[in-house]
Design a protein around this motif. Structure first.
Motif, PDB file in Angstrom:
ATOM      1  N   PRO A 196     105.260  -8.057 -42.755  1.00 27.87           N
ATOM      2  CA  PRO A 196     105.142  -6.697 -42.232  1.00 27.87           C
ATOM      3  C   PRO A 196     106.496  -6.052 -41.952  1.00 27.87           C
ATOM      4  O   PRO A 196     106.679  -4.855 -42.182  1.00 27.87           O
ATOM      5  CB  PRO A 196     104.335  -6.895 -40.943  1.00 27.87           C
ATOM      6  CG  PRO A 196     103.570  -8.160 -41.164  1.00 27.87           C
ATOM      7  CD  PRO A 196     104.489  -9.032 -41.975  1.00 27.87           C
ATOM      8  N   GLU A 197     107.453  -6.846 -41.456  1.00 29.58           N
ATOM      9  CA  GLU A 197     108.769  -6.297 -41.131  1.00 29.58           C
ATOM     10  C   GLU A 197     109.478  -5.770 -42.375  1.00 29.58           C
ATOM     11  O   GLU A 197     110.043  -4.666 -42.368  1.00 29.58           O
ATOM     12  CB  GLU A 197     109.617  -7.361 -40.440  1.00 29.58           C
ATOM     13  CG  GLU A 197     109.126  -7.760 -39.049  1.00 29.58           C
ATOM     14  CD  GLU A 197     107.912  -8.680 -39.088  1.00 29.58           C
ATOM     15  OE1 GLU A 197     107.201  -8.788 -38.074  1.00 29.58           O
ATOM     16  OE2 GLU A 197     107.670  -9.286 -40.154  1.00 29.58           O
TER      17      GLU A 197
ATOM     18  N   PRO B 270      99.611  -3.726 -42.454  1.00 29.99           N
ATOM     19  CA  PRO B 270      99.798  -3.917 -41.015  1.00 29.99           C
ATOM     20  C   PRO B 270      99.021  -2.927 -40.152  1.00 29.99           C
ATOM     21  O   PRO B 270      99.124  -2.963 -38.934  1.00 29.99           O
ATOM     22  CB  PRO B 270     101.300  -3.745 -40.824  1.00 29.99           C
ATOM     23  CG  PRO B 270     101.697  -2.814 -41.921  1.00 29.99           C
ATOM     24  CD  PRO B 270     100.819  -3.178 -43.098  1.00 29.99           C
TER      25      PRO B 270
ATOM     26  N   GLU C 145      99.201 -12.431 -42.301  1.00 29.88           N
ATOM     27  CA  GLU C 145     100.319 -11.846 -41.567  1.00 29.88           C
ATOM     28  C   GLU C 145     100.087 -10.357 -41.304  1.00 29.88           C
ATOM     29  O   GLU C 145     100.346  -9.850 -40.212  1.00 29.88           O
ATOM     30  CB  GLU C 145     101.617 -12.033 -42.359  1.00 29.88           C
ATOM     31  CG  GLU C 145     102.015 -13.481 -42.577  1.00 29.88           C
ATOM     32  CD  GLU C 145     101.345 -14.108 -43.791  1.00 29.88           C
ATOM     33  OE1 GLU C 145     101.525 -15.312 -44.004  1.00 29.88           O
ATOM     34  OE2 GLU C 145     100.617 -13.388 -44.527  1.00 29.88           O
TER      35      GLU C 145
ATOM     36  N   ARG D 245      98.901  -8.199 -37.540  1.00 26.65           N
ATOM     37  CA  ARG D 245      99.577  -7.024 -36.994  1.00 26.65           C
ATOM     38  C   ARG D 245      98.572  -5.890 -36.767  1.00 26.65           C
ATOM     39  O   ARG D 245      98.621  -5.190 -35.747  1.00 26.65           O
ATOM     40  CB  ARG D 245     100.687  -6.579 -37.949  1.00 26.65           C
ATOM     41  CG  ARG D 245     101.488  -5.379 -37.489  1.00 26.65           C
ATOM     42  CD  ARG D 245     102.325  -5.695 -36.269  1.00 26.65           C
ATOM     43  NE  ARG D 245     103.379  -6.633 -36.586  1.00 26.65           N
ATOM     44  CZ  ARG D 245     104.594  -6.283 -37.020  1.00 26.65           C
ATOM     45  NH1 ARG D 245     104.893  -5.002 -37.190  1.00 26.65           N
ATOM     46  NH2 ARG D 245     105.494  -7.212 -37.272  1.00 26.65           N
TER      47      ARG D 245
ATOM     48  N   GLU E  16      96.474  -5.784 -33.557  1.00 22.37           N
ATOM     49  CA  GLU E  16      97.117  -5.373 -32.317  1.00 22.37           C
ATOM     50  C   GLU E  16      96.994  -3.876 -32.047  1.00 22.37           C
ATOM     51  O   GLU E  16      97.360  -3.406 -30.966  1.00 22.37           O
ATOM     52  CB  GLU E  16      98.604  -5.751 -32.359  1.00 22.37           C
ATOM     53  CG  GLU E  16      98.866  -7.247 -32.514  1.00 22.37           C
ATOM     54  CD  GLU E  16     100.339  -7.555 -32.718  1.00 22.37           C
ATOM     55  OE1 GLU E  16     101.129  -6.585 -32.832  1.00 22.37           O
ATOM     56  OE2 GLU E  16     100.703  -8.737 -32.785  1.00 22.37           O
TER      57      GLU E  16
END
Length: 254
Positions: free
Chosen positions: A7-8, A43, A67, A71, A74
């Motif tokens: 995601p980053e 994400p 992954e 995200r 959240e």
């Protein structure tokens, strides 16, 4: 060959990646949908915009990456679902179904469109967007380099994204029973930094190739890849211009 998502890395150019999503969903005329689905939600940062637009709706973010879906889980207002979009079934009829920059990873995804159209409630909307830039240097350079020794034996069978033109999607969705609007747009993204095009593709199309290479070869591949990209996308002092063609279609079930 399986690969994972970061995601980053993906969100390093979040604003640029959001523009096609915003243009796509701006063409949705749905009034008060009850169930909204984002297939290939990543994400969830863009799915959140759907939840904000329709706060009374059930909004599902579906993605096959653990992954990415972690995200998305959240984000308030979303129901995160870890599933493969090729086989996932909704809990009921869908009023708005969005797939943004995801179907290009599905082999033969034209054959999937009738099933997706069949998920729609009467009057429901399907909105899709896929990249159409796979013959640009950002992709052709990677393929040419990966075909060379000593890299070629390690990248056999990796995931390879592909898409069609707007007319092909228009006809496919019409045949699935939808009223369709389809179009293409080429964005000119101005990127900054020492190797911005590499950073861009490392978060998406080049990711399977990079992950397939062993650790002793990956740095060498990356340096050569960066050098070739710098030659293909020079910086004239005002940033690197990355032309990026996108293909859109919005369909409505009558």
């Amino acid at each position: 060959m399986a690969h994972t998502w970061s995601p980053e890395q993906y969100l390093r150019y979040g604003d640029e990646r959001a523009r096609p999503f915003l243009d796509l969903t701006a063409r949705l005329g749905a009034g008060s949908p009850r169930r909204v689905v984002d297939l290939g939600a990543g994400p969830g940062t863009l799915t959140r915009l759907l939840a904000e637009r329709w706060p009374e709706a059930e909004v599902l973010a579906v993605d096959s990456s653990p992954e990415m879906i972690a995200r998305a889980a959240e984000i308030p207002g979303l129901t995160a679902v870890h599933a493969d979009l090729r086989t996932w079934e909704p809990p009921g009829e869908v009023d708005v179904l969005v797939s943004n920059a995801a179907l290009q990873w599905v082999d033969g995804h034209l054959e999937l469109l009738p099933r997706l159209a069949g998920m729609l409630a009467p009057g429901g909307r399907l909105a899709m967007q896929v990249p159409g830039n796979f013959e640009e240097p950002s992709h052709t350079i990677r393929r040419e380099l990966a075909a060379e020794e000593p890299y070629a034996p390690h990248v056999q069978g990796i995931a390879s994204p592909a898409s069609h033109d707007a007319a092909t999607y228009l006809r496919a969705l019409q045949q699935a029973g939808l009223e369709v609007d389809a179009w293409e747009t080429t964005y000119l993204h101005v990127l900054h930094g020492p190797d911005p095009v590499f950073d861009w593709v490392a978060g998406t199309g080049a990711r399977p190739t990079l992950q397939a290479l062993p650790e002793d070869l990956r740095p060498r591949f990356e340096e050569e890849f960066k050098a070739r990209l710098r030659r293909a996308y020079p910086d004239d002092g005002h940033g690197v211009v990355l032309p990026f063609r996108r293909v859109f279609a919005v369909g409505r079930r009558g």
